[in-house]
Design a protein around this motif. Structure first.
Motif, PDB file in Angstrom:
ATOM      1  N   VAL A  70       0.839  -1.204   0.000  1.00 22.97           N
ATOM      2  CA  VAL A  70       0.000   0.000   0.000  1.00 22.97           C
ATOM      3  C   VAL A  70       0.869   1.248   0.000  1.00 22.97           C
ATOM      4  N   ARG A  71       1.949   1.222   0.781  1.00 25.97           N
ATOM      5  CA  ARG A  71       2.839   2.378   0.830  1.00 25.97           C
ATOM      6  C   ARG A  71       3.484   2.650  -0.532  1.00 25.97           C
ATOM      7  N   THR A  72       3.850   1.579  -1.228  1.00 30.63           N
ATOM      8  CA  THR A  72       4.455   1.746  -2.552  1.00 30.63           C
ATOM      9  C   THR A  72       3.445   2.308  -3.545  1.00 30.63           C
ATOM     10  N   ILE A  73       2.230   1.764  -3.530  1.00 28.34           N
ATOM     11  CA  ILE A  73       1.183   2.267  -4.424  1.00 28.34           C
ATOM     12  C   ILE A  73       0.903   3.741  -4.126  1.00 28.34           C
ATOM     13  N   ALA A  74       0.819   4.077  -2.847  1.00 32.43           N
ATOM     14  CA  ALA A  74       0.529   5.457  -2.457  1.00 32.43           C
ATOM     15  C   ALA A  74       1.642   6.400  -2.904  1.00 32.43           C
ATOM     16  N   TYR A  75       2.885   5.972  -2.742  1.00 34.36           N
ATOM     17  CA  TYR A  75       4.017   6.795  -3.178  1.00 34.36           C
ATOM     18  C   TYR A  75       3.969   7.019  -4.686  1.00 34.36           C
ATOM     19  N   ASP A  76       3.730   5.938  -5.423  1.00 33.28           N
ATOM     20  CA  ASP A  76       3.672   6.051  -6.884  1.00 33.28           C
ATOM     21  C   ASP A  76       2.555   6.988  -7.325  1.00 33.28           C
ATOM     22  N   MET A  77       1.406   6.878  -6.661  1.00 36.15           N
ATOM     23  CA  MET A  77       0.286   7.766  -6.982  1.00 36.15           C
ATOM     24  C   MET A  77       0.656   9.219  -6.730  1.00 36.15           C
ATOM     25  N   ALA A  78       1.239   9.482  -5.568  1.00 34.95           N
ATOM     26  CA  ALA A  78       1.566  10.861  -5.196  1.00 34.95           C
ATOM     27  C   ALA A  78       2.541  11.476  -6.186  1.00 34.95           C
ATOM     28  N   VAL A  79       3.595  10.744  -6.526  1.00 37.69           N
ATOM     29  CA  VAL A  79       4.617  11.283  -7.419  1.00 37.69           C
ATOM     30  C   VAL A  79       4.084  11.413  -8.846  1.00 37.69           C
ATOM     31  N   THR A  80       3.385  10.376  -9.321  1.00 33.13           N
ATOM     32  CA  THR A  80       2.867  10.402 -10.692  1.00 33.13           C
ATOM     33  C   THR A  80       1.852  11.519 -10.879  1.00 33.13           C
ATOM     34  N   GLN A  81       0.919  11.631  -9.947  1.00 26.83           N
ATOM     35  CA  GLN A  81      -0.135  12.634 -10.123  1.00 26.83           C
ATOM     36  C   GLN A  81       0.392  14.048  -9.892  1.00 26.83           C
ATOM     37  N   ALA A  82       1.381  14.200  -9.026  1.00 26.77           N
ATOM     38  CA  ALA A  82       2.010  15.512  -8.886  1.00 26.77           C
ATOM     39  C   ALA A  82       2.702  15.900 -10.187  1.00 26.77           C
ATOM     40  N   GLY A  83       3.360  14.934 -10.826  1.00 23.05           N
ATOM     41  CA  GLY A  83       4.022  15.208 -12.101  1.00 23.05           C
ATOM     42  C   GLY A  83       3.034  15.572 -13.192  1.00 23.05           C
ATOM     43  N   GLN A  84       1.922  14.845 -13.256  1.00 23.39           N
ATOM     44  CA  GLN A  84       0.894  15.164 -14.246  1.00 23.39           C
ATOM     45  C   GLN A  84       0.315  16.556 -14.001  1.00 23.39           C
ATOM     46  N   SER A  85       0.135  16.896 -12.738  1.00 27.97           N
ATOM     47  CA  SER A  85      -0.369  18.235 -12.423  1.00 27.97           C
ATOM     48  C   SER A  85       0.596  19.310 -12.904  1.00 27.97           C
ATOM     49  N   GLY A  86       1.899  19.053 -12.755  1.00 30.87           N
ATOM     50  CA  GLY A  86       2.888  20.000 -13.246  1.00 30.87           C
ATOM     51  C   GLY A  86       2.802  20.178 -14.746  1.00 30.87           C
ATOM     52  N   ALA A  87       2.583  19.076 -15.463  1.00 24.45           N
ATOM     53  CA  ALA A  87       2.446  19.156 -16.921  1.00 24.45           C
ATOM     54  C   ALA A  87       1.200  19.941 -17.308  1.00 24.45           C
ATOM     55  N   MET A  88       0.116  19.724 -16.591  1.00 23.39           N
ATOM     56  CA  MET A  88      -1.130  20.435 -16.898  1.00 23.39           C
ATOM     57  C   MET A  88      -0.987  21.930 -16.612  1.00 23.39           C
ATOM     58  N   TYR A  89      -0.344  22.255 -15.499  1.00 20.34           N
ATOM     59  CA  TYR A  89      -0.083  23.663 -15.179  1.00 20.34           C
ATOM     60  C   TYR A  89       0.786  24.283 -16.274  1.00 20.34           C
ATOM     61  N   GLY A  90       1.803  23.551 -16.709  1.00 20.07           N
ATOM     62  CA  GLY A  90       2.710  24.062 -17.727  1.00 20.07           C
ATOM     63  C   GLY A  90       2.022  24.331 -19.048  1.00 20.07           C
ATOM     64  N   LEU A  91       1.093  23.463 -19.449  1.00 22.63           N
ATOM     65  CA  LEU A  91       0.357  23.684 -20.689  1.00 22.63           C
ATOM     66  C   LEU A  91      -0.476  24.954 -20.610  1.00 22.63           C
ATOM     67  N   LEU A  92      -1.234  25.116 -19.535  1.00 23.50           N
ATOM     68  CA  LEU A  92      -2.052  26.321 -19.393  1.00 23.50           C
ATOM     69  C   LEU A  92      -1.179  27.575 -19.383  1.00 23.50           C
ATOM     70  N   ASP A  93      -0.061  27.496 -18.686  1.00 26.16           N
ATOM     71  CA  ASP A  93       0.844  28.647 -18.606  1.00 26.16           C
ATOM     72  C   ASP A  93       1.407  28.999 -19.983  1.00 26.16           C
ATOM     73  N   ALA A  94       1.833  27.984 -20.725  1.00 20.29           N
ATOM     74  CA  ALA A  94       2.410  28.224 -22.050  1.00 20.29           C
ATOM     75  C   ALA A  94       1.383  28.777 -23.025  1.00 20.29           C
ATOM     76  N   TRP A  95       0.136  28.403 -22.835  1.00 18.48           N
ATOM     77  CA  TRP A  95      -0.929  28.900 -23.705  1.00 18.48           C
ATOM     78  C   TRP A  95      -1.494  30.240 -23.230  1.00 18.48           C
ATOM     79  N   ASP A  96      -0.911  30.801 -22.148  1.00 22.95           N
ATOM     80  CA  ASP A  96      -1.383  32.061 -21.568  1.00 22.95           C
ATOM     81  C   ASP A  96      -2.851  31.984 -21.170  1.00 22.95           C
ATOM     82  N   LEU A  97      -3.243  30.841 -20.655  1.00 23.62           N
ATOM     83  CA  LEU A  97      -4.609  30.652 -20.160  1.00 23.62           C
ATOM     84  C   LEU A  97      -4.592  30.664 -18.637  1.00 23.62           C
ATOM     85  N   PRO A  98      -5.625  31.204 -18.001  1.00 26.35           N
ATOM     86  CA  PRO A  98      -5.639  31.256 -16.534  1.00 26.35           C
ATOM     87  C   PRO A  98      -5.703  29.863 -15.915  1.00 26.35           C
ATOM     88  N   GLN A  99      -5.073  29.735 -14.757  1.00 27.77           N
ATOM     89  CA  GLN A  99      -5.096  28.460 -14.049  1.00 27.77           C
ATOM     90  C   GLN A  99      -6.446  28.218 -13.373  1.00 27.77           C
TER      91      GLN A  99
END
Length: 210
Positions: A70-99
């Protein structure tokens, strides 16, 4: 979780977010810019919020169980989804769209599908936070107070529902956008979260009776 492990989790997430943010900005320049009211932009905003709660719950359960699976799954989820969130933030920022948008959560699911249909993906406006699968504040507080098998059981139940909501959101945007970067993100989210749903369902079934 020891202080060293907390720092390791945070550093890994920060590095992944920074890398994903940069990749999001680079990728954003390869396709036409979506509008701020598009399904693509709405999905990126709402999925960041959805992911944030998943990261929160994953880090909570890591502190509350010694179960290494469970700890491994939770760690993987936290890191993976944080990374995806960074990518999504980056796309909106690059497109000059509000967050953030003045529109209510999930309003983009009311847009017609690419094939002109309503696609059947409109969301329940009474869901917590207006998004499918989000846990309530009371449920997150219950998880924070739980320990051992009780914490694992509650986490698995909440996260299965959370992931089911994430898959539903991914399906909704895939019906409404052909923006390549968003399609890639949504397909990755759907694929990963469905696999985790299957794994968590098995783990939940293997737990001792309440």
């Amino acid at each position: 979780m020891t202080r060293g492990r907390v720092v390791a989790v945070i550093l890994a997430a920060v590095l992944l977010i920074a890398g994903a943010f940069a990749l999001g900005r680079v990728a954003a320049g390869t396709a036409p810019t979506p509008t701020t009211d598009s399904a693509a932009a709405g999905f990126l905003r709402d999925m960041q919020v959805h992911h944030a709660q998943a990261v929160e719950m994953a880090l909570l359960v890591r502190d509350r169980t010694d179960d290494e699976t469970v700890r491994t799954i939770a760690y993987d989820m936290a890191v993976t989804q944080a990374g995806q969130s960074g990518a999504m933030y980056g796309l909106l920022d690059a497109w000059d769209l509000p967050q953030r948008s003045a529109q209510r959560a999930m309003a983009w699911t009311e847009l017609p599908a690419l094939d002109g249909s309503d696609s059947g993906h409109q969301m329940d406006p009474d869901a917590p936070g207006g998004m499918p699968g989000l846990a309530t504040d009371a449920e997150v507080a219950e998880l924070e107070a739980a320990t051992g098998d009780a914490a694992v059981r509650l986490f698995l139940k909440l996260m299965i529902a959370h992931h089911e909501g994430g898959v539903e959101m991914a399906d909704a945007v895939l019906a409404r956008t052909d923006v390549p970067q968003v399609v890639t993100l949504a397909e990755g989210i759907r694929r990963a979260q469905q696999a985790e749903i299957d794994a968590m369902t098995q783990l939940l079934a293997a737990l001792p009776p309440e």
